[in-house]
Every structure is written in structure tokens, then in C-alpha cells.
Design a protein around this motif. Structure first.
Motif, mmCIF file in Angstrom:
data_model
loop_
_atom_site.group_PDB
_atom_site.id
_atom_site.type_symbol
_atom_site.label_atom_id
_atom_site.label_comp_id
_atom_site.label_asym_id
_atom_site.label_seq_id
_atom_site.Cartn_x
_atom_site.Cartn_y
_atom_site.Cartn_z
ATOM 1 N N HIS A 35 -12.573 5.360 7.370
ATOM 2 C CA HIS A 35 -13.035 4.731 6.129
ATOM 3 C C HIS A 35 -11.885 3.989 5.458
ATOM 4 O O HIS A 35 -12.050 2.845 5.002
ATOM 5 C CB HIS A 35 -13.610 5.788 5.186
ATOM 6 N N TRP A 36 -10.715 4.615 5.397
ATOM 7 C CA TRP A 36 -9.548 3.971 4.788
ATOM 8 C C TRP A 36 -9.206 2.689 5.541
ATOM 9 O O TRP A 36 -8.935 1.648 4.928
ATOM 10 C CB TRP A 36 -8.366 4.940 4.812
ATOM 11 N N LEU A 37 -9.222 2.756 6.867
ATOM 12 C CA LEU A 37 -8.924 1.571 7.665
ATOM 13 C C LEU A 37 -9.942 0.463 7.411
ATOM 14 O O LEU A 37 -9.586 -0.717 7.317
ATOM 15 C CB LEU A 37 -8.897 1.933 9.152
ATOM 16 N N SER A 38 -11.213 0.836 7.295
ATOM 17 C CA SER A 38 -12.250 -0.174 7.075
ATOM 18 C C SER A 38 -12.048 -0.914 5.764
ATOM 19 O O SER A 38 -12.498 -2.054 5.610
ATOM 20 C CB SER A 38 -13.637 0.473 7.105
ATOM 21 N N GLU A 39 -11.351 -0.279 4.819
ATOM 22 C CA GLU A 39 -11.092 -0.898 3.525
ATOM 23 C C GLU A 39 -9.757 -1.635 3.479
ATOM 24 O O GLU A 39 -9.486 -2.376 2.530
ATOM 25 C CB GLU A 39 -11.099 0.179 2.424
ATOM 26 N N ASN A 40 -8.915 -1.437 4.496
ATOM 27 C CA ASN A 40 -7.554 -1.966 4.423
ATOM 28 C C ASN A 40 -7.133 -2.853 5.584
ATOM 29 O O ASN A 40 -6.044 -3.442 5.530
ATOM 30 C CB ASN A 40 -6.559 -0.802 4.304
ATOM 31 N N VAL A 41 -7.947 -2.939 6.625
ATOM 32 C CA VAL A 41 -7.636 -3.843 7.734
ATOM 33 C C VAL A 41 -8.905 -4.597 8.111
ATOM 34 O O VAL A 41 -10.014 -4.090 7.916
ATOM 35 C CB VAL A 41 -7.080 -3.091 8.970
ATOM 36 N N PRO A 42 -8.775 -5.803 8.662
ATOM 37 C CA PRO A 42 -9.970 -6.544 9.074
ATOM 38 C C PRO A 42 -10.626 -5.920 10.302
ATOM 39 O O PRO A 42 -10.032 -5.099 11.009
ATOM 40 C CB PRO A 42 -9.432 -7.942 9.375
ATOM 41 N N GLU A 43 -11.849 -6.335 10.538
ATOM 42 C CA GLU A 43 -12.634 -5.783 11.643
ATOM 43 C C GLU A 43 -11.921 -5.929 12.984
ATOM 44 O O GLU A 43 -11.915 -5.001 13.807
ATOM 45 C CB GLU A 43 -13.985 -6.494 11.689
ATOM 46 N N SER A 44 -11.305 -7.089 13.212
ATOM 47 C CA SER A 44 -10.635 -7.310 14.496
ATOM 48 C C SER A 44 -9.482 -6.330 14.692
ATOM 49 O O SER A 44 -9.227 -5.867 15.809
ATOM 50 C CB SER A 44 -10.122 -8.745 14.587
#
Length: 242
Positions: free
Chosen positions: A48-57
Motif C-alpha cells: 500500500h505504501w509503495l502504491s502511494e509513493n512509486v508509479p505503477e511501472s
């Protein structure tokens, strides 16, 4: 507000990761493995944190690194749980702004090379370990070191760090040239040899494009090349083809 999932976005669940053009990686078994110094993390919270802080690619890349780190750890009989953790968290600071990277490095007391100051992005690996520690409670030094070392490496780094270093550089999304395919094969046969050959591959690119080279990357390459040569000379390792 996050956009709707595209057709190429990985499906994320607690135990299974499905990637485009890849077999699903079942992490249920990983969560049951025994580890002598295992810090349990909430994988969903990290995702969840990654989904908010890095782009999908970038998230897709991270999941491919996690999957390859698991495969390499299994091949080399290493702690699969630690490999999965480090792979999942290796790029936590990838999109931090340069000023934030410098500020966090200075606050942590990290020694900055002039190349770091010219290209603060190189600090994202060291800063990512700080985020893993402070945001997600990771205290296992092997995992933290594997995160720290995934970009520039480190002379004498342990096998877990080698696994994440190689998974980051060689995951399938990096391409399918004959040279990359050969490096991937080396990574499953001989970690030390794969590290210095992957360093050579990266250094060739940097030199060809007139980019700065961090001295730690050169030191990593030299240490693993010398180590491999010593082992070959002692007859303890069968050289792979160049």
C-alpha cells in the motif's frame, strides 16, 4: 486519487503476485519458513505504501525483483523470507527528491562521496534501508544491508546482498539481450562471478554514456573479481564462460 488498474498492472494479493508474462509467485510458503532473526512485516502495508509513493511501472519492477530474489535465494540455499523482504523494500526511497535524500543521509551521519552530492539519486538505496527500519520496523541487518547494497554493491557483501543486487539489475523487465540472458544464467550458477560481470555490464553503459561512476561500484567490482579469481586459482569454483 489513484487511477484504475490497467490491463498490464500486476494483481496484488496477500500471498500471490501475478506479473505480466510471468508465472505467479506464491509467497504463502515463504511466510512459513523459519528464520533465526526474522522481522515479520505486513506485506500488504508495504505494498500500500509503495502504491502511494512509486508509479505503477516501478511497482511492477519491484515485484519482479522480489520474485527473482526468491528464486535466487532458493537456488543458493539462502533465507527466502529475507530475500523476499529485501526485494520488496529495495526501492522505498526511489522517488524521494534529491534534497530529501541528502538531508536524510546527513541526519543519519552517512559519509557522502562527491558523486553522491552530484547525483543524490544514488543515495536511494541507503535511504531506503532507513525507511525500512523506521517506517516498517525492520531491524534485521542482513535485510537492511541487502537494501543498502542493491545499487552500488559493497566489497565483501554477503550472499543475500548479492542476490538482491543481481535481482535488481537482471530482473526480466531489464530486457532480453543475449548478454543479459547470460548474466542471469551466471547469477544462478555463481553469485560472486555474476556480481562482477554485472558490474562490468553497468560500468560499460555508464562509460559509454559519459556518466559519473561511484567509487563504491568500482570497489565492489574489483573485490568480487579478485575473490572469484582466488577461488578459481584454488580450484574451489569452476569458471563459467565469459
Amino acid at each position: 486519487m489513484r487511477q484504475a488498474h490497467s490491463a498490464h498492472e500486476p494483481h496484488i494479493s496477500r500471498n500471490v503476485v501475478s506479473l505480466p508474462n510471468a508465472q505467479p509467485t506464491d509467497l504463502t510458503a515463504c511466510s512459513k519458513l523459519q528464520s533465526t532473526s526474522f522481522d515479520p512485516i505486513d506485506r500488504d502495508a508495504v505494498l500500500h505504501w509503495l502504491s502511494e509513493n512509486v508509479p505503477e511501472s516501478r511497482l511492477e519492477h519491484i515485484l519482479r525483483v522480489e520474485a527473482m530474489a526468491i528464486d535466487l535465494a532458493e537456488q543458493h540455499q539462502l533465507d527466502v523470507v529475507k530475500a523476499a523482504q529485501a526485494g520488496l523494500m529495495h526501492d522505498l526511497a526511489k522517488y524521494f527528491k534529491p534534497a530529501r535524500l541528502i538531508d536524510m543521509a546527513q541526519a543519519e551521519g552517512l559519509a557522502l562521496d562527491p558523486v553522491d552530492e552530484m547525483n543524490p539519486h544514488l543515495l536511494h538505496a541507503d535511504i531506503g534501508a532507513i525507511v525500512a527500519r523506521d517506517q516498517f520496523g525492520v531491524s534485521d541487518e542482513q535485510v537492511l544491508n541487502a537494501i543498502r547494497n542493491h545499487t552500488l554493491g559493497q566489497p565483501g557483501m554477503d550472499d543475500l546482498s548479492c542476490v538482491v543486487f543481481l535481482a535488481d539489475g537482471l530482473e526480466p523487465g531489464r530486457g532480453n539481450t543475449p548478454e543479459l540472458e547470460q548474466l542471469r544464467q551466471h547469477s544462478f550458477e555463481n553469485l560472486s562471478e555474476a556480481v562482477w560481470k554485472t558490474c562490468d555490464y553497468t560500468l560499460h553503459y555508464l562509460l559509454e554514456h559519459h556518466q559519473l561512476v561511484h567509487p563504491r561500484a568500482i570497489a565492489t567490482r574489483n573485490w568480487f573479481l579478485q575473490t572469484t579469481r582466488r577461488r578459481h586459482a584454488a580450484g574451489s569454483v569452476r569458471p563459467t564462460s565469459a
